[in-house]
Design an enzyme around this catalytic site. Structure first.
Site, PDB file in Angstrom:
ATOM      1  N   CYS A  89     -29.604 -16.641  -3.846  1.00 27.89           N
ATOM      2  CA  CYS A  89     -28.461 -16.333  -2.971  1.00 27.89           C
ATOM      3  C   CYS A  89     -28.484 -17.042  -1.620  1.00 27.89           C
ATOM      4  O   CYS A  89     -27.475 -17.648  -1.241  1.00 27.89           O
ATOM      5  CB  CYS A  89     -28.290 -14.851  -2.754  1.00 27.89           C
ATOM      6  N   ARG A 148     -41.270 -14.394  -8.743  1.00 33.34           N
ATOM      7  CA  ARG A 148     -41.567 -13.041  -8.259  1.00 33.34           C
ATOM      8  C   ARG A 148     -42.984 -12.691  -8.678  1.00 33.34           C
ATOM      9  O   ARG A 148     -43.414 -13.060  -9.758  1.00 33.34           O
ATOM     10  CB  ARG A 148     -40.605 -12.018  -8.885  1.00 33.34           C
ATOM     11  N   GLN A 195     -32.639 -17.893 -13.652  1.00 27.41           N
ATOM     12  CA  GLN A 195     -31.481 -17.012 -13.785  1.00 27.41           C
ATOM     13  C   GLN A 195     -30.246 -17.814 -14.169  1.00 27.41           C
ATOM     14  O   GLN A 195     -30.083 -18.948 -13.718  1.00 27.41           O
ATOM     15  CB  GLN A 195     -31.191 -16.319 -12.449  1.00 27.41           C
ATOM     16  N   ASP A 216     -27.522 -17.826 -12.864  1.00 26.36           N
ATOM     17  CA  ASP A 216     -27.056 -17.217 -11.622  1.00 26.36           C
ATOM     18  C   ASP A 216     -25.737 -17.816 -11.147  1.00 26.36           C
ATOM     19  O   ASP A 216     -25.433 -18.974 -11.440  1.00 26.36           O
ATOM     20  CB  ASP A 216     -28.126 -17.450 -10.539  1.00 26.36           C
ATOM     21  N   HIS A 263     -22.880 -17.196  -7.533  1.00 29.39           N
ATOM     22  CA  HIS A 263     -22.392 -16.401  -6.421  1.00 29.39           C
ATOM     23  C   HIS A 263     -20.943 -16.723  -6.185  1.00 29.39           C
ATOM     24  O   HIS A 263     -20.577 -17.892  -6.099  1.00 29.39           O
ATOM     25  CB  HIS A 263     -23.251 -16.651  -5.185  1.00 29.39           C
ATOM     26  N   LYS A 308     -22.416  -1.992  -8.525  1.00 29.08           N
ATOM     27  CA  LYS A 308     -22.804  -2.992  -9.516  1.00 29.08           C
ATOM     28  C   LYS A 308     -22.499  -2.540 -10.938  1.00 29.08           C
ATOM     29  O   LYS A 308     -22.229  -1.373 -11.188  1.00 29.08           O
ATOM     30  CB  LYS A 308     -24.295  -3.270  -9.392  1.00 29.08           C
ATOM     31  N   HIS A 343     -22.717 -11.313  -6.746  1.00 30.12           N
ATOM     32  CA  HIS A 343     -23.854 -11.945  -7.433  1.00 30.12           C
ATOM     33  C   HIS A 343     -23.679 -11.614  -8.900  1.00 30.12           C
ATOM     34  O   HIS A 343     -23.405 -10.464  -9.232  1.00 30.12           O
ATOM     35  CB  HIS A 343     -25.196 -11.333  -7.049  1.00 30.12           C
TER      36      HIS A 343
END
Ligand code: ZN
Ligand code: ZN
Length: 677
Positions: A358, A387, A405, A407, A409, A492, A538
């Site tokens: 992000c 992580r 990910q 991912d 945004h 979410k 996200h």
């Protein structure tokens, strides 16, 4: 005697004499075969024997319900402890909870082996048949302690958990009893269908400095059929285990020297990942996303602004500090903990492996002045993040320390949230459907009412929550809303997939965020000429490529649809003479980007088929005399079904169609197991 009003789940209110038990109320309402083993009294779990002393609501807990299964498991743990202490008089029970699959109990005792479990299980079944009543007894502190004097573990729990002077309860079955708050099954015959599965060791209170204990695991179900089904599912799960299949099918590798939880995608596994990424990318382009690429590290300052550092330090790799600075600090005699403090307070700069994509995407947004005409801005990246999962939690591809990910945004105006959330969900639906993952549910995480821990305006939250609700609704699948499950920065939507053997996998999320735009002071110029704050969404619908592929391996049990199969056709010759035709077929297929492998070796056809079947190609293409002469192929499907003399041209056209349609299963060989009606 005074009377009380008891409200039943259907709204009926019955009047009873005070002191009536839950069991009596439920039997009165549902008959003797009610199937309940405990009850909710005003929403709180209670034993069937609980006496009702004032007006209340009562709802039975079925043994097949989530709460019922939990009570059954925990009760079986008690039964296990009773059996063990009867068979091993010196054994001391410590704790015995219900867990996701069944239950366990930890004992201080001499080690036992799996072979000993049979006798313990037999004892449990014997005790269950005796059908003792399970009794709840309240004791004051003194009585409680005298009951557990002989067991220092229970005494430690009593001393730790109970306030001075407070009593507690024990549950007694026959002469045996355990410290417990309950509730429990009313009698032991409910626990007939138990199976002890394994024995291992554990430390008292999970502390390596303390005593080592013997842990016994078991399963329990309300019926014989349910127990058999559970055992079958466990067998099936073992066969489907992606760690095993990943190795057998050569899909990925984890190497201790590279690091725990770091996935090496082998060539065959990489094909699956690449096909999925291509498929997702196609739909992202269609939905107006822009692809971006960002580096794997960012400065600590970036994460100080985003809030990921130092607050989430525990779950991240330690920061990287510039070499010169490190040397200087070392020369000055700076200790590790001083260094950590300096870093935390912002006095030292360094870099971090990115735990999230992000902040990088935020910086792409803010690299230009934005106006309402730029919105929604949708930035997508298959972004790799790192992580620090605890080593005990790392497992195969599903719990890792580095992952990519899917991912993206989205930077949107308040008004655009609903439509964009819908778009995110549409993508999930397309892909789930293509992969035959039709059994999934959706959880909508909402804020806790009356809490002030959330950022953003309440009116904005109302709108965003409505947007999430109606998006979930539009999927036409089971969905629930869960108060208090939102992040502090926005509501979410989570996706939970149920696989063929009933296990649930939480995949990705779509998340509305009012926080990061605030922290990074993002703005856009509205059509009113004023500056406004955008909202971020996200979304990583599959979570990560690692986890998703891990789940897919188990979902398909390694038998992927043709478009995802690493080698789609294994071409097998019957003899030396057909080598040239085999090469010709392979070349034609490769020209169409079909993934092939040729085996024109000397082994017998039977042996070749057995060898290649292990790699689960979509088709084995078998070529011999007839095929070479007539320019045909014979196909063998994974289940052994066959079709002969398919014209080569036709085969290629059909196979290409199957791949480009992304058919959920290979379909060129008609099934020979016809139904007979
Ligand atoms: Zn208990
Ligand atoms: Zn994000």
């Amino acid at each position: 005697m005074s009377m009380i009003n008891v409200t039943l789940p259907d709204g009926t209110i019955n009047e009873y004499a005070e002191g009536i038990t839950c069991a009596e109320v439920i039997t009165d309402a549902l008959g003797r075969k009610h199937g309940c083993l405990a009850a909710f009294v005003d929403g709180v779990e209670k034993d069937m024997s609980t006496k009702l002393s004032s007006s209340c609501s009562v709802k039975g807990i079925l043994s097949v319900s989530e709460e019922g299964v939990h009570i059954l498991r925990h009760s079986a743990a008690h039964l296990l402890a009773q059996a063990v202490t009867e068979l091993y008089p010196g054994a001391l029970p410590t704790i015995g909870p219900a867990i996701e699959r069944g239950f366990y109990y930890d004992f201080k005792m001499d080690p036992i082996t799996e072979a000993d479990l049979k006798a313990i299980q037999k004892k449990m079944q014997f005790l269950a048949k005796q059908n003792a009543v399970v009794e709840r007894i309240e004791l004051n502190e003194e009585d409680l302690k005298s009951h557990f004097e002989h067991n220092p573990y229970k005494m430690e729990i009593i001393n730790d958990k109970l306030e001075d002077g407070a009593g507690s309860t024990i549950y007694k079955q026959g002469e045996w009893y355990d410290l417990c708050l309950g509730p429990h099954v009313p009698n032991l015959s409910r626990l007939m269908f138990v199976k002890l599965t394994s024995v291992s060791s554990a430390y008292w209170r999970g502390d390596q400095e303390r005593e080592q204990l013997v842990r016994i695991y078991g399963l329990v179900e309300p019926t014989k059929d349910a127990l058999q089904a559970t055992l079958k599912n466990i067998e099936e799960a073992k066969k489907r285990d992606h760690r095993k299949l990943g190795k057998d099918l050569q899909l990925f590798h984890i190497d201790e020297e590279v690091g725990q939880g770091l996935i090496l995608w082998t060539p065959r596994g990489s094909i699956i990942r690449q096909e999925l990424q291509d498929f997702i990318s196609f739909h992202l382009r269609r939905q107006g996303y822009s692809q971006v690429f960002t580096p794997h590290v960012g400065k600590l300052d970036l994460y100080r602004t985003s809030g990921h550092f130092p607050y989430y330090q525990e779950s991240q790799y330690p920061p990287l500090v510039e070499k010169d600075l490190m040397k200087k600090l070392a020369d000055e005699g700076c200790s590790c903990s001083e260094l950590a403090n300096l870093m935390k307070s912002g006095d030292i700069d360094g870099y971090m492996l990115k735990p999230m994509n992000c902040p990088h995407h935020v910086k792409i947004y803010s690299s230009q002045a934005r106006s309402y005409r730029d919105l929604p801005l949708r930035l997508a990246e298959f972004g790799t993040v790192y992580r620090w999962e605890q080593s005990g939690e790392i497992s195969g591809m599903t719990r890792v320390r580095g992952f990519t990910q899917d991912d993206a945004h989205l930077f949107v105006t308040e008004e655009q949230i609903a439509e964009e959330v819908l778009g995110c969900i549409e993508l999930v639906q397309i892909i789930f459907n293509k992969l035959g993952m039709t059994d999934y549910r959706v959880r909508v995480g909402l804020r806790e009412p009356d809490s002030d821990k959330y950022v953003g305006q309440p009116e904005a939250w109302d709108k965003a929550e409505d947007a999430c609700r109606s998006a979930a609704q539009s999927l036409g699948v089971e969905w629930t809303e869960e108060e208090g499950e939102a992040a502090f920065y926005g509501p979410k939507i989570d996706f939970v997939v149920r696989d063929v053997i009933g296990r649930e996998w939480q995949l990705g999320t779509v998340q509305v965020d009012y926080n990061l735009p605030e922290r990074f002071d993002l703005t856009y110029k509205g059509n009113d000429g004023e500056m406004h704050r955008p909202v971020m969404i996200h979304r990583a619908p599959f979570g990560s490529m690692e986890r998703f592929v891990g789940v897919l391996i188990e979902h398909f049990a390694g038998k992927f649809p043709t478009w995802l199969t690493p080698t789609q056709c294994h071409i097998i010759t019957i003899s030396e003479k057909h080598k040239q035709y085999a090469q010709e077929v392979a070349d034609l297929l490769k020209e169409k980007e079909i993934r092939v492998l040729i085996d024109d070796g000397d082994d017998t056809i039977g042996k070749k088929i057995r060898t290649h079947r292990k790699m689960q190609p979509a088709y084995m293409v078998i070529l011999g005399e007839g095929e070479a002469e007539n320019r045909t192929v014979s196909l063998r499907a994974r289940n052994g079904d066959q079709i002969s003399d398919l014209p080569l041209d036709q085969f290629i056209v059909d196979l290409m169609a199957e791949i480009s349609n992304k058919e959920p299963q290979p379909c060129l060989v008609p099934s020979q197991q016809q139904s007979e009606d």
